[in-house]
Design a protein around this motif. Structure first.
Motif, PDB file in Angstrom:
ATOM      1  N   MET A   1       0.746  -1.244   0.185  1.00 50.22           N
ATOM      2  CA  MET A   1      -0.101  -0.128   0.013  1.00 50.22           C
ATOM      3  C   MET A   1       0.852   1.281  -0.041  1.00 50.22           C
ATOM      4  N   GLU A   2       2.057   1.141   0.612  1.00 48.01           N
ATOM      5  CA  GLU A   2       2.827   2.445   0.557  1.00 48.01           C
ATOM      6  C   GLU A   2       3.456   2.666  -0.866  1.00 48.01           C
ATOM      7  N   GLU A   3       3.370   1.980  -1.928  1.00 51.18           N
ATOM      8  CA  GLU A   3       3.927   1.982  -2.959  1.00 51.18           C
ATOM      9  C   GLU A   3       2.941   3.042  -3.738  1.00 51.18           C
ATOM     10  N   PHE A   4       1.367   2.580  -3.485  1.00 51.55           N
ATOM     11  CA  PHE A   4       0.564   3.438  -3.929  1.00 51.55           C
ATOM     12  C   PHE A   4       0.447   5.149  -3.423  1.00 51.55           C
ATOM     13  N   ARG A   5       0.623   5.010  -2.045  1.00 53.74           N
ATOM     14  CA  ARG A   5       0.780   6.076  -1.301  1.00 53.74           C
ATOM     15  C   ARG A   5       2.145   7.069  -1.955  1.00 53.74           C
ATOM     16  N   SER A   6       3.033   6.381  -2.256  1.00 56.56           N
ATOM     17  CA  SER A   6       4.167   7.124  -2.695  1.00 56.56           C
ATOM     18  C   SER A   6       3.774   7.846  -3.950  1.00 56.56           C
ATOM     19  N   LEU A   7       2.740   7.220  -4.804  1.00 58.30           N
ATOM     20  CA  LEU A   7       2.421   7.859  -6.014  1.00 58.30           C
ATOM     21  C   LEU A   7       1.559   9.099  -6.093  1.00 58.30           C
ATOM     22  N   GLY A   8       1.208   9.374  -4.471  1.00 51.41           N
ATOM     23  CA  GLY A   8       0.191  10.727  -4.461  1.00 51.41           C
ATOM     24  C   GLY A   8      -1.107  10.255  -4.005  1.00 51.41           C
ATOM     25  N   VAL A   9      -1.785   8.959  -3.864  1.00 53.92           N
ATOM     26  CA  VAL A   9      -2.937   8.461  -4.090  1.00 53.92           C
ATOM     27  C   VAL A   9      -3.512   9.096  -2.633  1.00 53.92           C
ATOM     28  N   SER A  10      -4.595   9.464  -2.631  1.00 58.01           N
ATOM     29  CA  SER A  10      -5.277  10.225  -1.296  1.00 58.01           C
ATOM     30  C   SER A  10      -5.826   8.925  -0.403  1.00 58.01           C
ATOM     31  N   GLU A  11      -5.861   9.186   0.776  1.00 58.28           N
ATOM     32  CA  GLU A  11      -6.188   8.253   1.914  1.00 58.28           C
ATOM     33  C   GLU A  11      -7.740   7.518   1.484  1.00 58.28           C
ATOM     34  N   THR A  12      -8.508   8.358   1.077  1.00 58.97           N
ATOM     35  CA  THR A  12      -9.921   7.775   0.664  1.00 58.97           C
ATOM     36  C   THR A  12      -9.735   6.608  -0.184  1.00 58.97           C
ATOM     37  N   VAL A  13      -8.975   7.102  -1.195  1.00 58.47           N
ATOM     38  CA  VAL A  13      -8.893   5.852  -2.517  1.00 58.47           C
ATOM     39  C   VAL A  13      -8.181   4.833  -1.841  1.00 58.47           C
ATOM     40  N   LEU A  14      -6.976   5.002  -1.037  1.00 56.91           N
ATOM     41  CA  LEU A  14      -6.005   4.010  -0.511  1.00 56.91           C
ATOM     42  C   LEU A  14      -6.883   3.008   0.198  1.00 56.91           C
ATOM     43  N   ALA A  15      -7.871   3.575   0.818  1.00 55.70           N
ATOM     44  CA  ALA A  15      -8.605   2.800   2.010  1.00 55.70           C
ATOM     45  C   ALA A  15      -9.476   1.821   0.904  1.00 55.70           C
ATOM     46  N   ALA A  16     -10.027   2.325  -0.159  1.00 56.11           N
ATOM     47  CA  ALA A  16     -10.604   1.531  -1.249  1.00 56.11           C
ATOM     48  C   ALA A  16      -9.615   0.357  -1.851  1.00 56.11           C
ATOM     49  N   LEU A  17      -8.561   0.878  -2.129  1.00 57.30           N
ATOM     50  CA  LEU A  17      -7.533  -0.034  -2.708  1.00 57.30           C
ATOM     51  C   LEU A  17      -7.389  -1.239  -1.726  1.00 57.30           C
ATOM     52  N   GLU A  18      -7.090  -0.851  -0.641  1.00 56.06           N
ATOM     53  CA  GLU A  18      -7.025  -1.805   0.401  1.00 56.06           C
ATOM     54  C   GLU A  18      -7.829  -2.797   0.554  1.00 56.06           C
ATOM     55  N   GLN A  19      -9.070  -2.338   0.606  1.00 58.10           N
ATOM     56  CA  GLN A  19     -10.126  -3.187   0.541  1.00 58.10           C
ATOM     57  C   GLN A  19     -10.488  -4.235  -0.513  1.00 58.10           C
ATOM     58  N   LYS A  20      -9.959  -3.757  -1.650  1.00 60.05           N
ATOM     59  CA  LYS A  20      -9.914  -4.644  -2.876  1.00 60.05           C
ATOM     60  C   LYS A  20      -8.815  -5.675  -2.949  1.00 60.05           C
ATOM     61  N   GLY A  21      -7.870  -5.548  -1.945  1.00 64.95           N
ATOM     62  CA  GLY A  21      -6.633  -6.334  -1.847  1.00 64.95           C
ATOM     63  C   GLY A  21      -5.441  -5.820  -2.856  1.00 64.95           C
ATOM     64  N   PHE A  22      -5.554  -4.599  -3.384  1.00 62.20           N
ATOM     65  CA  PHE A  22      -4.431  -4.040  -4.127  1.00 62.20           C
ATOM     66  C   PHE A  22      -3.348  -3.460  -3.282  1.00 62.20           C
ATOM     67  N   ASP A  23      -2.144  -3.802  -3.441  1.00 60.41           N
ATOM     68  CA  ASP A  23      -1.155  -3.133  -2.666  1.00 60.41           C
ATOM     69  C   ASP A  23       0.297  -2.745  -3.344  1.00 60.41           C
ATOM     70  N   THR A  24       0.103  -3.175  -4.699  1.00 61.72           N
ATOM     71  CA  THR A  24       1.363  -2.825  -5.406  1.00 61.72           C
ATOM     72  C   THR A  24       0.772  -2.228  -6.760  1.00 61.72           C
ATOM     73  N   PRO A  25       1.256  -1.358  -7.401  1.00 59.85           N
ATOM     74  CA  PRO A  25       0.636  -0.866  -8.511  1.00 59.85           C
ATOM     75  C   PRO A  25       1.269  -1.616  -9.680  1.00 59.85           C
ATOM     76  N   THR A  26       0.661  -1.757 -10.634  1.00 58.20           N
ATOM     77  CA  THR A  26       1.057  -2.463 -11.996  1.00 58.20           C
ATOM     78  C   THR A  26       2.032  -1.428 -12.753  1.00 58.20           C
ATOM     79  N   PRO A  27       2.848  -1.958 -13.778  1.00 64.21           N
ATOM     80  CA  PRO A  27       3.827  -1.091 -14.139  1.00 64.21           C
ATOM     81  C   PRO A  27       2.982   0.140 -15.006  1.00 64.21           C
ATOM     82  N   ILE A  28       1.845   0.038 -15.632  1.00 66.32           N
ATOM     83  CA  ILE A  28       1.100   0.925 -16.286  1.00 66.32           C
ATOM     84  C   ILE A  28       0.714   1.969 -15.271  1.00 66.32           C
TER      85      ILE A  28
END
Length: 570
Positions: A1-28
Motif C-alpha cells: 500500500m505504501e507504493e500507492f501512497r508514494s504515487l500521491g493517492v489520497s487516503e480515501t482511495v487508498l482505503a478502497a484499494l486496500e479493501q480490494k486487496g491491491f497493494d502494489t501498482p502495476t507498471p502502467i
C-alpha cells in the motif's frame, strides 16, 4: 500500500484499494497515476488487457473529482457496452466513501432510464460513442465542464468504425480538459487522433514483457482440423478444474462447439453477436458464478469480459493477428495466479503460429495430446478421490440395501467396476487415438484447396462481386470470408482475391459461387440495398458509403442521408 501512497493517492482511495486487496501498482499504473495527479499534460498510454489500466486512469480521476460539483467532471469512452459496464463497476469500487455519481450510457438499455439518471446528476459518465452522441443530440449531456476525457481501447473504437463519433464528442467537450488515450496498439490513426485533439502529450508504454505475463503457460498442439474437438475434449478431461474461455472465429462454430461440449458433459454456453443483451448478461453471470464451466466466444463478443480466475484460454483456431492472441491469453494468468493458454493448430495454421510467435515474442511450446489410456487413468484417479470422500462422509446409508442386492448377484469386483465405468463418463477406450502429424507438409486436401484458391485468384474469366461494406464498417478480409462461409457454406478456399477499401470491397470468385452468394443474400435481405452485387471486372463501382453496422457488439451506426438503409449484423 505504501507504493500507492508514494504515487500521491489520497487516503480515501487508498482505503478502497486496500479493501480490494491491491497493494502494489502495476507498471502502467506506476507510470500513469503520478502524471495525472500532479502534471498537466495529456497522455497516450499503450497497454494490453489485464494490465490494470482501468485503475491507472480511474484512481487519479476519482482523486481529482469534487463531491457535489453539479456538473460532469469526466467522460470515459469505451468501444462496447460490456467494457462500459466493466469500467463503471471498477471505478465504483475504487471511489470508497467519496460521494460521486457514476452513470453509464450505452446501447441495449432503455435510453429514458439513462436520461433520468443523467438528469439526477452525474460526476463521471462512462459510455459508448453511439449512445453518448444520442445524449448530446437530445441535450441531456453537457460536457462543457469536463476536466478529464478518457478513450479506453482507442484502437478497438476506431476499428469498429467510431472515428467520426469520437471526433464529434471531442468537439463537444471543454477545450481545457485533460485527455488520456489508452490503446493496445498504436496505428497511424491513433497517432493522428492524438495529434489533432491532444496537442502536447506524453507517451507511456507498458513493456511487452510486463504484458505477456510469465504466469501464463503457452502451449500448442498440432492436430488435423477434423480432430480438433476430440483433442480439445481430451485436454479438458485431463485437467482437474478446467474453467475457461474457448475462442472460435464464427458464430456458427461458436454455437456448434458449445453444443458439442454440453453433450459431452461440460456445462458450456456460447457467446456471439446474435445473443441478445439481456441473455448475454445472464450467460456472463452464470459463468462468473461458475454454474457454467466453459464459455465459447468470438473475439468481438468477448470484448469487455472480465473474469479474473480463468484457468485456461483456448484458441480453437489461431487468430489472424498477433495482437488478438495477446488479448485472448491475457484473460488468464491474472492476480498472481498461474494460467494456461492452449492453441489447437492444424497444418494450414502453421504459418499463423509462426507469425504469432514472432510478433508477440511468445514462447509457445509444443504439447502432446493425451492418449486414451492417459485420459482414462486421470478419470479413474478422480473417481478414487470422489469415492473416498463419499465413504469418509458416511453418506452411503441409503444405498446399502441396493449394494447388498447387487453383491448377491455379482462379485464385489464386477459390481464396483461397473459403477465406476458408469460414473467415468463417455467410453474412451474404443475411440481411435489422435495420431500425431509426422511431417511438416500439408495433407493433399489442404494443398488442393490452396492451389484451387490460387488458380481462382489468377483466373481472368471469373466473376467479380461488389460488396457494399468496407473497413469503416469494421470488416476485414478475414471477416468477409468467415461471413460468407457462415451464411452460404462456401469455404474460404473456394474464393479468390479480395480488394478491401474504406467503404466497399471487391471479391473475385467462380460463377457458381457468385450465383449462390447472390441468391442467398437476396433471399435473406431482399433486393433493396443489396450487400452483394455483380460488378464487371473491367469496371470499378464508385465508392458507396455504407450505413449499416455489422458488428454484433457495436452500437448501431446512424444513417447519414441515405434512405432505406438496413442494418445487418452477423
Amino acid at each position: 500500500m505504501e507504493e500507492f501512497r508514494s504515487l500521491g493517492v489520497s487516503e480515501t482511495v487508498l482505503a478502497a484499494l486496500e479493501q480490494k486487496g491491491f497493494d502494489t501498482p502495476t507498471p502502467i499504473q506506476a507510470l500513469t497515476i503520478p502524471l495525472l495527479l500532479n502534471g498537466d499534460t495529456d497522455l497516450v498510454a499503450q497497454a494490453q488487457t489485464g494490465t490494470g489500466k482501468t485503475a491507472a486512469f480511474g484512481i487519479p480521476v476519482l482523486d481529482r473529482a469534487e463531491e457535489r460539483a453539479g456538473f460532469i467532471q469526466a467522460i470515459i469512452l469505451t468501444p462496447t457496452r460490456e467494457l462500459c459496464m466493466q469500467v463503471a463497476s471498477e471505478i465504483e469500487s475504487l471511489k470508497g466513501k467519496k460521494k460521486l455519481s457514476i452513470v453509464t450510457v450505452y446501447g441495449g438499455q432503455s435510453i429514458s432510464l439513462q436520461i433520468k439518471q443523467l438528469k439526477k446528476g452525474a460526476d463521471i459518465v462512462v459510455g459508448t460513442p453511439g449512445r453518448v452522441i444520442d445524449m448530446l443530440e437530445r441535450g441531456v449531456l453537457d460536457l462543457q465542464g469536463v476536466k478529464y476525457v478518457v478513450l479506453d481501447e482507442a484502437d478497438e473504437m476506431l476499428n469498429m468504425g467510431f472515428a467520426e463519433d469520437v471526433e464529434r464528442i471531442l468537439q463537444s467537450v471543454n477545450p481545457a480538459r485533460r485527455m488520456l488515450l489508452f490503446s493496445a496498439t498504436m496505428p497511424q490513426r491513433i497517432l493522428q487522433l492524438a495529434k489533432t485533439y491532444m496537442g502536447n502529450y506524453q507517451n507511456l508504454v507498458a513493456k511487452r514483457e510486463d504484458v505477456t505475463t510469465a504466469l501464463i503457460d503457452q502451449v500448442y498442439y498440432e492436430v488435423r482440423a477434423d480432430q480438433k474437438f476430440n483433442a480439445l475434449a481430451r485436454l479438458i478431461d485431463v485437467e482437474d478444474n478446467f474453467y475457461g474461455v474457448i475462442f472460435c472465429r464464427t458464430k456458427a462454430e461458436t454455437a456448434e462447439l458449445a453444443q458439442q461440449l454440453e453433450a459431452r458433459g461440460y456445462p458450456s454456453e456460447a457467446l456471439h453477436g446474435d445473443v441478445a443483451q439481456a441473455q448475454r448478461e445472464k450467460i456472463l453471470q452464470k459463468f462468473r458464478d461458475r454454474k457454467t464451466q466453459i464459455l465459447v466466444a468470438t473475439d468481438v463478443a468477448a470484448r469487455g469480459i472480465d473474469v479474473t480466475d480463468l484457468s485456461h484460454v483456448v484458441n480453437y483456431h489461431l487468430p489472424y493477428e498477433a495482437e488478438s492472441y495477446v488479448h485472448r491469453i491475457g484473460r488468464t494468468g491474472r492476480a498472481g495466479k498461474q494460467g494456461t493458454a492452449i492453441s489447437l493448430v492444424s497444418p494450414s495454421e502453421r504459418r499463423l503460429l509462426g507469425n504469432v510467435r514472432h510478433a508477440a515474442k511468445a514462447d509457445i511450446r509444443l504439447g502432446k495430446i493425451p492418449t486414451n489410456q492417459e485420459v482414462l487413468q486421470r478419470r479413474l484417479d478422480g473417481l478414487k478421490v470422489q469415492v473416498s470422500g463419499v465413504i469418509a462422509s458416511g453418506g452411503t446409508r441409503d444405498f446399502n440395501a441396493l449394494a447388498a442386492e447387487l453383491l448377491s448377484q455379482y462379485s464385489p469386483e464386477e459390481t464396483v467396476a461397473a459403477l465406476l465405468k458408469h460414473a467415468a463418463g463417455p467410453d474412451i477406450t474404443n475411440m481411435p487415438e489422435i495420431q500425431p502429424i509426422q511431417d511438416r507438409r500439408r495433407d493433399s486436401s489442404e494443398r488442393g484447396e490452396r492451389s484451387d484458391r490460387r488458380d481462382r485468384s489468377e483466373d481472368s474469366n471469373q466473376t467479380r462481386l461488389f460488396v457494399a461494406m468496407g473497413r469503416r464498417d469494421d470488416m476485414s478480409k478475414t471477416d468477409l470470408l468467415n461471413y460468407i462461409q457462415q451464411e452460404t457454406g462456401i469455404r474460404p478456399a473456394r474464393l479468390g482475391k479480395i480488394e478491401m477499401f474504406d467503404s466497399h470491397a471487391y471479391i473475385n470468385l467462380g460463377e457458381a459461387e457468385a450465383e449462390k452468394i447472390l441468391h442467398v443474400f437476396t433471399t435473406k435481405y431482399g433486393r433493396q440495398n443489396p450487400l452483394f452485387t455483380a460488378a464487371p471486372k473491367e469496371k470499378r463501382a464508385k465508392s458507396k458509403s455504407s450505413t449499416s453496422g455489422w458488428g454484433g457488439d457495436r452500437d448501431k451506426k446512424r444513417s447519414k442521408g441515405s434512405k432505406g438503409s438496413k442494418s445487418r449484423s452477423w
